[in-house]
Design a protein around this motif. Structure first.
Motif, PDB file in Angstrom:
ATOM      1  N   ASN A 119       0.948  -1.239  -0.051  1.00 53.88           N
ATOM      2  CA  ASN A 119       0.055  -0.016  -0.035  1.00 53.88           C
ATOM      3  C   ASN A 119       0.862   1.034  -0.058  1.00 53.88           C
ATOM      4  O   ASN A 119       1.889   1.335   0.796  1.00 53.88           O
ATOM      5  N   TYR A 120       0.552   2.132  -0.756  1.00 50.92           N
ATOM      6  CA  TYR A 120       1.298   3.328  -0.950  1.00 50.92           C
ATOM      7  C   TYR A 120       0.418   4.713  -0.921  1.00 50.92           C
ATOM      8  O   TYR A 120      -0.558   4.532  -1.464  1.00 50.92           O
ATOM      9  N   SER A 121       0.997   5.629  -0.556  1.00 50.55           N
ATOM     10  CA  SER A 121       0.125   7.250  -0.577  1.00 50.55           C
ATOM     11  C   SER A 121       1.183   8.200  -0.698  1.00 50.55           C
ATOM     12  O   SER A 121       2.210   8.190   0.113  1.00 50.55           O
ATOM     13  N   PHE A 122       0.929   8.961  -1.985  1.00 45.95           N
ATOM     14  CA  PHE A 122       1.847   9.974  -2.051  1.00 45.95           C
ATOM     15  C   PHE A 122       1.403  11.270  -2.399  1.00 45.95           C
ATOM     16  O   PHE A 122       0.049  11.431  -2.747  1.00 45.95           O
ATOM     17  N   SER A 123       1.780  12.567  -1.852  1.00 40.80           N
ATOM     18  CA  SER A 123       1.323  13.755  -2.085  1.00 40.80           C
ATOM     19  C   SER A 123       2.387  14.657  -3.110  1.00 40.80           C
ATOM     20  O   SER A 123       3.317  14.405  -2.837  1.00 40.80           O
ATOM     21  N   GLY A 124       1.503  15.497  -3.831  1.00 37.13           N
ATOM     22  CA  GLY A 124       2.530  16.396  -4.655  1.00 37.13           C
ATOM     23  C   GLY A 124       2.738  17.601  -4.038  1.00 37.13           C
ATOM     24  O   GLY A 124       2.290  18.176  -2.834  1.00 37.13           O
ATOM     25  N   PRO A 125       3.851  18.322  -4.366  1.00 36.20           N
ATOM     26  CA  PRO A 125       4.403  18.049  -5.977  1.00 36.20           C
ATOM     27  C   PRO A 125       5.661  16.773  -5.671  1.00 36.20           C
ATOM     28  O   PRO A 125       6.278  16.926  -4.775  1.00 36.20           O
ATOM     29  N   LYS A 126       5.639  15.929  -6.718  1.00 35.73           N
ATOM     30  CA  LYS A 126       6.637  14.998  -6.379  1.00 35.73           C
ATOM     31  C   LYS A 126       6.592  14.028  -7.679  1.00 35.73           C
ATOM     32  O   LYS A 126       5.783  13.833  -8.269  1.00 35.73           O
ATOM     33  N   GLU A 127       8.033  13.699  -7.945  1.00 38.19           N
ATOM     34  CA  GLU A 127       8.274  12.768  -8.869  1.00 38.19           C
ATOM     35  C   GLU A 127       8.523  11.682  -8.408  1.00 38.19           C
ATOM     36  O   GLU A 127       9.414  11.702  -7.319  1.00 38.19           O
TER      37      GLU A 127
END
Length: 337
Positions: A102-110
């Protein structure tokens, strides 16, 4: 005058060259003409089909219902995201065959492969690109990583995952390249001998030499089915071939079973001389042999199972009769009847 051979030349030379990280050349020679490709072609196929690897087999993304959807604030649409995800190589750290990440990402991001490392998996392609999020984007997704071999299309995976997941074509093999060349090599004054030059490259999940070893082990395992052919008695009549395989092994002495002295002596006192006699017996008949204890019974049953002719083996009627007749003839010839 050229000499006339009675057997094929056995190659004796092998070399391994490291070309680059995860890339090698394996060179073997000298083979007689035609033998090199006979070995090289199936080994190449086995390199791709028999080496164990790991692959994402399904993905679930919050707010996404199908692979042609899009995600607000993410540069890539879902279809391109999936292509990028399949290009990232995962390796499960434990003995588990399957893990759910399970993954969770918030921007700004590459996001790259390095961002997917966790306690369950190692990413062996950390620089591979996945997606770019703008400053107000969020990406929450789950991915199922499975251990397997070869290639499995998404249609074969759908039934094994939840309905909220998108099934992916799974490329398990860690071998990214396997090619061979056949070159001529001079042996004494004969220029027609051959050399195999394999070029093997992997994605880093395993080393190329380990992949090559796996392919050879798979070849040996597949060919082991033919070991029984060595036990066929050569005859001049039209005996059934499968019966020949059975009779060849079953007409051997019980001495070849390497039983304990207690078990062997009990069988000998009961005039059981040949392996086939045990295969023809039912378990009840074996139990009724005089002085055969429980421990000896279990030993005999296990040994017969190990040679794949368990006590009470179900022969075809004609094979059973043929075996009984052969044993009777052998005992008669040796005055054992």
């Amino acid at each position: 005058m050229k000499s006339i051979n009675t057997s094929a030349h056995i190659p004796t030379e092998i070399e391994v060259e490291n070309i680059a990280p995860n890339k090698i050349k394996v060179i073997a020679y000298p083979f007689e003409s035609g033998f090199a490709v006979t070995l090289a072609h199936p080994l190449r196929r086995l390199l791709f089909s028999s080496t164990v690897g790991y692959a994402p087999i399904a993905v679930k993304i919050d707010g996404v219902t199908h692979e042609f959807d899009s995600i607000r604030g993410m540069l890539e649409d879902v279809a391109l995201f999936i292509i990028n995800l399949k290009g990232i190589r995962f390796k499960i750290k434990t003995d588990e065959k399957r893990v759910v990440l399970n993954y969770s990402f918030s921007g700004p991001k590459e996001i790259t492969g390095a961002d997917l490392n966790n306690d369950d998996v190692e990413i062996v392609t950390p620089d591979n690109y996945l997606a770019t999020l703008n400053e107000d984007a969020e990406l929450n997704f789950s991915v199922i990583i499975e251990k397997g071999v070869g290639y499995v299309p998404s249609e074969n995976i759908r039934e094994d995952i939840g309905t909220d997941y998108i099934a992916l074509d799974a490329f398990f093999t860690p071998v990214s390249k396997a090619v061979y060349d056949i070159e001529n090599v001079l042996v004494e004054d004969n220029p027609n001998f051959e050399k195999i030059v394999f070029t093997i490259e992997t994605d880093g999940l395993i080393s190329p030499i380990e992949a090559f070893k796996n392919s050879m082990e798979a070849m040996y395992a597949q060919m082991s089915v033919f070991k029984g052919i060595l036990d066929i008695e050569v005859t001049t009549n039209d005996e059934d071939t499968s019966a020949g395989v059975e009779l060849g092994k079953l007409l051997q002495s019980i001495e070849d079973l390497n039983l304990s002295a207690r078990s062997f002596n009990c069988l000998e006192r009961a005039s059981v001389k040949y392996i086939g006699e045990l295969a023809l017996m039912t378990e009840a008949e074996l139990k009724n042999l005089k002085n055969l204890g429980k421990k000896s019974l279990e030993e005999i049953k296990q040994v017969m199972e190990d040679i794949e002719f368990p006590v009470g083996y179900e022969f075809l009627d004609e094979t059973s009769e043929k075996l009984r007749k052969k044993i009777e003839d052998l005992k008669s010839e040796n005055n054992e009847g």
